[in-house]
Every structure is written in C-alpha cells, then in structure tokens.
Motif scaffolding. Structure first.
Motif, PDB file in Angstrom:
ATOM      1  N   ASP A   7      -3.798  -6.757 -15.773  1.00  0.00           N
ATOM      2  CA  ASP A   7      -2.377  -6.407 -15.735  1.00  0.00           C
ATOM      3  C   ASP A   7      -1.529  -7.614 -15.335  1.00  0.00           C
ATOM      4  OD1 ASP A   7      -0.241  -4.689 -16.133  1.00  0.00           O
ATOM      5  OD2 ASP A   7      -0.364  -3.796 -14.134  1.00  0.00           O
ATOM      6  N   THR A   8      -1.827  -8.764 -15.938  1.00  0.00           N
ATOM      7  CA  THR A   8      -1.039  -9.960 -15.634  1.00  0.00           C
ATOM      8  C   THR A   8       0.409  -9.737 -16.031  1.00  0.00           C
ATOM      9  OG1 THR A   8      -1.719 -10.966 -17.741  1.00  0.00           O
ATOM     10  CG2 THR A   8      -2.965 -11.575 -15.768  1.00  0.00           C
ATOM     11  N   GLU A  54      -1.637  -4.375 -23.894  1.00  0.00           N
ATOM     12  CA  GLU A  54      -1.248  -3.395 -22.869  1.00  0.00           C
ATOM     13  C   GLU A  54      -2.374  -3.235 -21.860  1.00  0.00           C
ATOM     14  OE1 GLU A  54       0.237   0.302 -24.362  1.00  0.00           O
ATOM     15  OE2 GLU A  54       1.422  -0.688 -25.913  1.00  0.00           O
ATOM     16  N   PHE A  55      -1.990  -3.030 -20.614  1.00  0.00           N
ATOM     17  CA  PHE A  55      -2.957  -2.791 -19.547  1.00  0.00           C
ATOM     18  C   PHE A  55      -3.739  -1.519 -19.849  1.00  0.00           C
ATOM     19  CE2 PHE A  55      -3.664  -1.203 -15.036  1.00  0.00           C
ATOM     20  CZ  PHE A  55      -4.752  -2.025 -14.805  1.00  0.00           C
ATOM     21  N   LEU A  56      -5.054  -1.589 -19.744  1.00  0.00           N
ATOM     22  CA  LEU A  56      -5.913  -0.454 -20.082  1.00  0.00           C
ATOM     23  C   LEU A  56      -6.081   0.542 -18.948  1.00  0.00           C
ATOM     24  CD1 LEU A  56      -8.689  -2.326 -22.105  1.00  0.00           C
ATOM     25  CD2 LEU A  56      -6.712  -1.041 -22.985  1.00  0.00           C
ATOM     26  N   GLN A  61      -7.742  -0.497 -13.147  1.00  0.00           N
ATOM     27  CA  GLN A  61      -6.735  -0.230 -12.120  1.00  0.00           C
ATOM     28  C   GLN A  61      -7.329  -0.387 -10.724  1.00  0.00           C
ATOM     29  OE1 GLN A  61      -3.250   0.459 -12.523  1.00  0.00           O
ATOM     30  NE2 GLN A  61      -3.490  -0.200 -10.398  1.00  0.00           N
ATOM     31  N   THR A  62      -8.560   0.055 -10.550  1.00  0.00           N
ATOM     32  CA  THR A  62      -9.235  -0.092  -9.261  1.00  0.00           C
ATOM     33  C   THR A  62      -9.298  -1.563  -8.858  1.00  0.00           C
ATOM     34  OG1 THR A  62     -10.557   1.881  -9.673  1.00  0.00           O
ATOM     35  CG2 THR A  62     -11.397   0.349  -8.013  1.00  0.00           C
ATOM     36  N   VAL A  78      -7.352  -4.065  -9.990  1.00  0.00           N
ATOM     37  CA  VAL A  78      -6.003  -4.573  -9.725  1.00  0.00           C
ATOM     38  C   VAL A  78      -5.547  -4.120  -8.341  1.00  0.00           C
ATOM     39  CG1 VAL A  78      -3.582  -4.462 -10.453  1.00  0.00           C
ATOM     40  CG2 VAL A  78      -5.384  -4.818 -12.155  1.00  0.00           C
ATOM     41  N   ASP A  79      -5.868  -2.883  -7.984  1.00  0.00           N
ATOM     42  CA  ASP A  79      -5.550  -2.394  -6.637  1.00  0.00           C
ATOM     43  C   ASP A  79      -6.259  -3.231  -5.573  1.00  0.00           C
ATOM     44  OD1 ASP A  79      -3.973  -0.403  -7.767  1.00  0.00           O
ATOM     45  OD2 ASP A  79      -5.499   1.175  -7.518  1.00  0.00           O
ATOM     46  N   MET A  80      -7.487  -3.640  -5.854  1.00  0.00           N
ATOM     47  CA  MET A  80      -8.223  -4.486  -4.918  1.00  0.00           C
ATOM     48  C   MET A  80      -7.529  -5.841  -4.759  1.00  0.00           C
ATOM     49  SD  MET A  80     -12.111  -3.535  -6.080  1.00  0.00           S
ATOM     50  CE  MET A  80     -12.968  -4.501  -4.827  1.00  0.00           C
ATOM     51  N   LEU A  81      -7.024  -6.393  -5.857  1.00  0.00           N
ATOM     52  CA  LEU A  81      -6.266  -7.649  -5.778  1.00  0.00           C
ATOM     53  C   LEU A  81      -5.015  -7.482  -4.922  1.00  0.00           C
ATOM     54  CD1 LEU A  81      -6.487  -8.792  -9.510  1.00  0.00           C
ATOM     55  CD2 LEU A  81      -7.775  -9.721  -7.555  1.00  0.00           C
ATOM     56  N   THR A  82      -4.338  -6.364  -5.104  1.00  0.00           N
ATOM     57  CA  THR A  82      -3.135  -6.084  -4.311  1.00  0.00           C
ATOM     58  C   THR A  82      -3.478  -5.941  -2.831  1.00  0.00           C
ATOM     59  OG1 THR A  82      -2.105  -5.031  -6.205  1.00  0.00           O
ATOM     60  CG2 THR A  82      -1.180  -4.501  -4.043  1.00  0.00           C
ATOM     61  N   ASP A  83      -4.611  -5.304  -2.546  1.00  0.00           N
ATOM     62  CA  ASP A  83      -5.055  -5.182  -1.149  1.00  0.00           C
ATOM     63  C   ASP A  83      -5.290  -6.556  -0.520  1.00  0.00           C
ATOM     64  OD1 ASP A  83      -4.934  -2.419  -1.328  1.00  0.00           O
ATOM     65  OD2 ASP A  83      -7.096  -2.163  -1.592  1.00  0.00           O
ATOM     66  N   ILE A  84      -5.912  -7.462  -1.274  1.00  0.00           N
ATOM     67  CA  ILE A  84      -6.130  -8.823  -0.763  1.00  0.00           C
ATOM     68  C   ILE A  84      -4.792  -9.481  -0.497  1.00  0.00           C
ATOM     69  CG2 ILE A  84      -6.955 -11.133  -1.357  1.00  0.00           C
ATOM     70  CD1 ILE A  84      -9.202  -9.693  -3.004  1.00  0.00           C
ATOM     71  N   GLU A  85      -3.866  -9.363  -1.440  1.00  0.00           N
ATOM     72  CA  GLU A  85      -2.541  -9.958  -1.296  1.00  0.00           C
ATOM     73  C   GLU A  85      -1.837  -9.427  -0.056  1.00  0.00           C
ATOM     74  OE1 GLU A  85       0.817 -10.861  -4.504  1.00  0.00           O
ATOM     75  OE2 GLU A  85       0.522  -8.709  -4.177  1.00  0.00           O
ATOM     76  N   ASN A  86      -1.948  -8.125   0.184  1.00  0.00           N
ATOM     77  CA  ASN A  86      -1.264  -7.501   1.326  1.00  0.00           C
ATOM     78  C   ASN A  86      -1.872  -7.879   2.669  1.00  0.00           C
ATOM     79  OD1 ASN A  86       0.676  -6.251  -0.259  1.00  0.00           O
ATOM     80  ND2 ASN A  86      -0.573  -4.406  -0.537  1.00  0.00           N
ATOM     81  N   LYS A  87      -3.115  -8.333   2.692  1.00  0.00           N
ATOM     82  CA  LYS A  87      -3.759  -8.766   3.940  1.00  0.00           C
ATOM     83  C   LYS A  87      -3.259 -10.112   4.424  1.00  0.00           C
ATOM     84  CE  LYS A  87      -8.271  -6.833   2.924  1.00  0.00           C
ATOM     85  NZ  LYS A  87      -9.702  -7.204   2.772  1.00  0.00           N
ATOM     86  N   HIS A  88      -2.713 -10.906   3.526  1.00  0.00           N
ATOM     87  CA  HIS A  88      -2.375 -12.293   3.869  1.00  0.00           C
ATOM     88  C   HIS A  88      -0.894 -12.566   3.812  1.00  0.00           C
ATOM     89  CE1 HIS A  88      -6.603 -13.371   3.943  1.00  0.00           C
ATOM     90  NE2 HIS A  88      -6.729 -12.594   2.878  1.00  0.00           N
TER      91      HIS A  88
END
Length: 147
Positions: A100-101, A127-129, A134-135, A137-147
């Motif tokens: 989902d770039t 298009e994003f599949l 999604q799981t 991408v959510d993990m990437l967002t979690d990493i981003e939110n930790k830092h």
C-alpha cells in the motif's frame, strides 16, 4: 486521481514529462517541486509531497531526484508515508498491491523517460489487495508508532 509531484534540480525535465503523461491520462497533478535547474535540496521536496499525501491534499505522490533514494528517505520520515524507490514496473506494481505504498520515487539519472512512464503507469493503476497484506501494513504502522 489527484497526484502530488516533487523533484530537485536534477529532475526538472523528467518531472515535466511525467506531469504531461499523467494529465493526458486524466489525472490532476500538483507540482511541489522546483522548476529551476539551480542546485536545490531534495529533502525539501520529499517532505512537501509527503505532507500533501498525509494531509489528503493529494491521494498519492511521485518524487524524482538523481537516484530516487534521498528524496524517498526524506518522505519516509513523515509519519504515515510508505515511499518506495523503483527502477522497473513490476516492483512498482507489487509495492502498491502488497505494501500500500503511497509515494513512488525514481531517479532521473537512473532510468529514462519511457521506463519512468511505464513505472508510473503500473504504480498508479495498481490497487492495494488488502487481506493478508493489510496485516503486514498494520505491522509497519505499529513499528512507525513505536518510534
């Protein structure tokens, strides 16, 4: 689709051709880049396009510098951005479908204009599949939110 575009001094001519290409396909393009060939700093334009995307002034963004690397690093410093550097169409397409770039970057010193157009077309049309992706991408967002 509304697309933000940004570039440094190295990519002025390529940006103009990409804007024309996108507008021919019916997209609205907002230019956040420089139109001057005088030396400029790519982080400025990476941040401008990233802010336009996260603030929903544009649906996605395209960044061009010498290699695409520096300007994408700048964009990726903005929370919510998933910028990818691509030098061929397949990775561009899959980056959208799987990751989902929301910003595509490439280098004016690395690829020619016809290849750039192919990369842009594959990425914009993809298009994003979702689902299992999604799981992740959510993990990437979690990493981003930790830092």
């Amino acid at each position: 689709m509304k697309i933000a575009i940004g570039n440094d001094h190295v990519a002025v001519e390529m940006k103009k051709e990409i804007i024309a290409f996108l507008e021919e396909k019916g997209h609205e393009v907002i230019n956040y880049g420089t139109d001057s060939s005088e030396n400029s700093d790519y982080p400025i334009y990476g941040e401008k396009v990233a802010n336009a995307v996260v603030n929903k002034e544009a649906e996605c963004g395209i960044l061009i510098c010498g290699t695409g690397v520096g300007i994408s690093i700048a964009a990726n410093k903005v929370k919510g951005i998933r910028a990818v550097v691509c030098s061929e169409p397949y990775s561009a397409k899959l980056s959208k479908q799987h990751n989902d770039t929301n910003i595509l970057a490439f280098g004016a010193r690395v690829i020619g204009i016809e290849l750039a157009k192919m990369i842009v077309e594959e990425w914009v049309d993809a298009e994003f599949l979702g689902e299992r992706h999604q799981t992740r991408v959510d993990m990437l967002t979690d990493i981003e939110n930790k830092h």
